[in-house]
Design a protein around this motif. Structure first.
Motif, short mmCIF file in Angstrom:
data_model
loop_
_atom_site.label_atom_id
_atom_site.label_comp_id
_atom_site.label_asym_id
_atom_site.label_seq_id
_atom_site.Cartn_x
_atom_site.Cartn_y
_atom_site.Cartn_z
N GLY A 149 12.32 -20.63 -29.44
CA GLY A 149 12.09 -20.30 -28.04
C GLY A 149 11.19 -19.10 -27.84
O GLY A 149 10.69 -18.87 -26.73
N MET A 150 10.94 -18.33 -28.87
CA MET A 150 10.06 -17.16 -28.82
C MET A 150 8.68 -17.63 -29.25
O MET A 150 8.28 -17.53 -30.42
CB MET A 150 10.62 -16.07 -29.74
N THR A 151 7.91 -18.16 -28.31
CA THR A 151 6.70 -18.90 -28.68
C THR A 151 5.58 -18.01 -29.18
O THR A 151 4.62 -18.51 -29.79
CB THR A 151 6.19 -19.75 -27.49
N GLY A 152 5.67 -16.72 -28.96
CA GLY A 152 4.68 -15.82 -29.55
C GLY A 152 4.90 -15.63 -31.02
O GLY A 152 4.01 -15.15 -31.74
N TYR A 153 6.08 -16.00 -31.48
CA TYR A 153 6.38 -15.88 -32.91
C TYR A 153 6.56 -17.23 -33.56
O TYR A 153 6.00 -17.51 -34.63
CB TYR A 153 7.64 -15.03 -33.16
N TYR A 154 7.35 -18.11 -32.95
CA TYR A 154 7.55 -19.44 -33.53
C TYR A 154 6.34 -20.28 -33.17
O TYR A 154 6.28 -20.91 -32.11
CB TYR A 154 8.85 -20.06 -33.01
N GLN A 155 5.37 -20.30 -34.09
CA GLN A 155 4.08 -20.91 -33.79
C GLN A 155 3.78 -22.04 -34.77
O GLN A 155 4.69 -22.66 -35.32
CB GLN A 155 2.99 -19.84 -33.83
N ASP A 156 2.49 -22.30 -34.98
CA ASP A 156 2.09 -23.46 -35.80
C ASP A 156 2.59 -23.34 -37.23
O ASP A 156 2.98 -24.34 -37.84
CB ASP A 156 0.56 -23.60 -35.79
N TRP A 157 2.57 -22.13 -37.82
CA TRP A 157 3.01 -21.98 -39.20
C TRP A 157 4.45 -22.43 -39.35
O TRP A 157 4.79 -23.18 -40.26
CB TRP A 157 2.87 -20.52 -39.65
N GLU A 158 5.30 -21.97 -38.43
CA GLU A 158 6.72 -22.32 -38.49
C GLU A 158 6.92 -23.82 -38.21
O GLU A 158 7.71 -24.48 -38.89
CB GLU A 158 7.50 -21.49 -37.46
N LYS A 159 6.20 -24.35 -37.25
CA LYS A 159 6.35 -25.77 -36.93
C LYS A 159 5.92 -26.65 -38.09
O LYS A 159 6.57 -27.66 -38.40
CB LYS A 159 5.52 -26.10 -35.68
N GLU A 160 4.83 -26.29 -38.72
CA GLU A 160 4.33 -27.09 -39.85
C GLU A 160 5.27 -27.00 -41.04
O GLU A 160 5.49 -27.99 -41.76
CB GLU A 160 2.92 -26.62 -40.23
N PHE A 161 5.85 -25.82 -41.28
CA PHE A 161 6.79 -25.68 -42.39
C PHE A 161 8.02 -26.54 -42.14
O PHE A 161 8.49 -27.26 -43.04
CB PHE A 161 7.19 -24.22 -42.58
#
Length: 503
Positions: free
Chosen positions: A275-287
């Motif tokens: 929910g913290m979209t400034g931190y949970y970004q593409d790197w986290e989503k791809e992992f």
């Protein structure tokens, strides 16, 4: 083509035989239960405990009368959550060397944990070592024994050990070994955050005596947990700066490799900034995407809406000030994208926010989150002869967006499909384990069908009920997972699938 008499007679007999077999086979379709909270491991809502709470919190914090659906009703939080998670200090479990709090059942902490177990919930832990922004998390006997460390710059009275200090590592390993004698137990514990170092125990912001020891410390801590906790799932934060000295920056190029080393040791995954979209970004989503359905993922919401966090500045521009429900929906959306198995109910105001302003999502996750398994169709004989071998066809469906992680090393495929026969006196006279069933491959949108041979050798003549369920092979092949089927169609965790008369 012309048929001679022999061929014609054979064709007639074959047709009669085929008709006879079909007459003995019965196919049933099962409708899923989409409402009941299933008490299954690594699945569902995680309720957080305050580190300073006592067993009276159920009343004091309003958890037994939680306002829900904009105060239209009240509910018990424990009716929706499967697991109680406590993020607390090493010192709280061992205030003095060898003085283990679990040996005192009358201590505040143990009475708190017992109150959760008494409600048929499981426990989960993160043991925090670093004292920054918190109280004294490491017992001071570690410092007195000669461990080197540092003071909290904002609160100099609090001390933390360097994670690369040999004395700290020796004392911590001794503590964990003792802790495991009590809590390396899947009947009591759902999972453990198996890192615990760094700021808030979130695996980032570490302070080393020598930064060059980062890789050695990472190997030491992950090896230690992996060999100490062999029966409960190990979890690590898939942080872009895992084990690093900073907390907020571009991903460290070594983070992916290091996390995957832990996964190879048996670790599963969580992230603390959903929910913290400034931190949970593409790197986290791809992992997360890479490891979907290979390792379960647990989420924790990043924003704390009831305290100091200014969640309305989130880069998504989706969260209005004074509307915590916006954050809840943002967390839920990202959880669906990551196919998480578990969602969090943070302490205090966060739990109130979920139930009061986003109760629809609390119930929706019960229905569609994690794993939710049931046999959608079954075909079985309603008649058979003694000592005959019959075939049962069963098709299984997962209506949850997550998966049942029977493939993790700590479970070692212990959950399997079981088929049984129940006599009129409720005695189970035959149990078959479907050894080729792999529940971790049952994914939403893809049903899985098995055809299983069942020998009726030794079963006496009479009328029986076919049972089918998800059994725990480490516990005498008794039902080990709850299925998404109505309670009135079950017998002690088995689905009553149909009857068979053995002649």
């Amino acid at each position: 083509m012309t048929l001679n008499k022999t061929t014609l007679l054979s064709s007639i007999l074959l047709a009669v035989a085929s008709t006879s077999i079909k007459a003995k086979d019965v196919t049933v379709s099962i409708m899923p239960d989409t409402v009941t909270v299933l008490r299954n491991p690594l699945n569902g809502w995680v309720m957080y405990l305050g580190r300073n709470w006592d067993e009276q919190f159920w009343t004091n914090q309003g958890y037994d009368a939680m306002p829900a659906d904009h105060h239209k009703t009240t509910v018990k939080v424990s009716d929706y959550a499967n697991t109680c998670y406590i993020r607390t200090s090493w010192r709280s479990f061992e205030p003095e060397e060898g003085q283990y709090i679990w040996k005192n059942p009358h201590s505040r902490l143990m009475k708190l944990l017992r109150s959760c177990l008494d409600r048929h919930m499981k426990l989960a832990f993160r043991i925090v070592v670093d004292s920054r922004d918190q109280g004294q998390n490491t017992p001071l006997y570690v410092k007195e024994a000669g461990a080197k460390g540092f003071q909290d710059p904002n609160n100099p009275q609090n001390w933390s050990p360097y994670p690369d200090d040999a004395v700290f590592q020796e004392k911590y390993a001794k503590f964990l070994k003792a802790f495991a004698t009590e809590f390396n137990d899947p009947d009591k514990v759902d999972f453990i955050d198996a890192f615990g170092l760094g700021k808030w125990g979130e695996a980032h912001g570490l302070i080393y005596e020598d930064y060059q020891n980062k890789g050695k410390v990472y190997k030491w801590i992950t090896d230690l947990y992996a060999r100490t906790f062999t029966r409960i799932p190990l979890i690590i934060n898939y942080h872009r700066l895992v084990a690093d000295t900073v907390s907020w920056a571009a991903p460290n190029p070594n983070s992916r490799r290091m996390l995957e080393e832990a996964i190879q040791k048996g670790y599963s995954l969580r992230h603390d900034a959903f929910g913290m979209t400034g931190y949970y970004q593409d790197w986290e989503k791809e992992f997360a995407k890479k490891w979907n359905f290979k390792r379960p993922i647990i989420m924790e919401g990043g924003w704390i809406t009831g305290a100091h966090h200014r969640y309305w500045i989130d880069p998504s521009n989706a969260y209005r000030q004074g509307h915590s429900e916006d954050v809840r929906r943002g967390e839920y959306t990202l959880s669906g994208e990551a196919h998480v198995n578990m969602m969090d109910l943070r302490v205090g105001d966060e739990t109130h926010s979920w139930f009061n302003t986003a109760f629809d999502l609390v119930k929706k996750f019960v229905h569609e989150g994690g794993y939710r398994l049931y046999p959608c169709t079954l075909t079985m004989p309603d008649q058979a002869k003694r000592n005959e071998t019959v075939l049962i066809q069963h098709t299984w469906r997962n209506i949850g967006w997550g998966y049942c992680p029977t493939n993790i090393p700590q479970w070692h495929q212990k959950y399997k499909v079981g088929i049984a026969l129940k006599a009129p006196n409720d005695r189970i006279v035959k149990t078959i384990v479907v050894t080729d069933s792999d529940l971790s491959t049952w994914l939403k949108g893809n049903d899985t069908t098995y055809t299983t041979s069942v020998s009726l050798d030794g079963v006496e003549k009479g009328k029986y009920i076919w049972l089918i369920g998800l059994v725990d092979t480490t516990k005498g092949n008794q039902p080990g997972l709850q299925m998404a089927v109505a309670a009135d169609k079950q017998f002690n965790g088995w689905l009553k699938a149909g009857t068979v008369t053995i002649k």
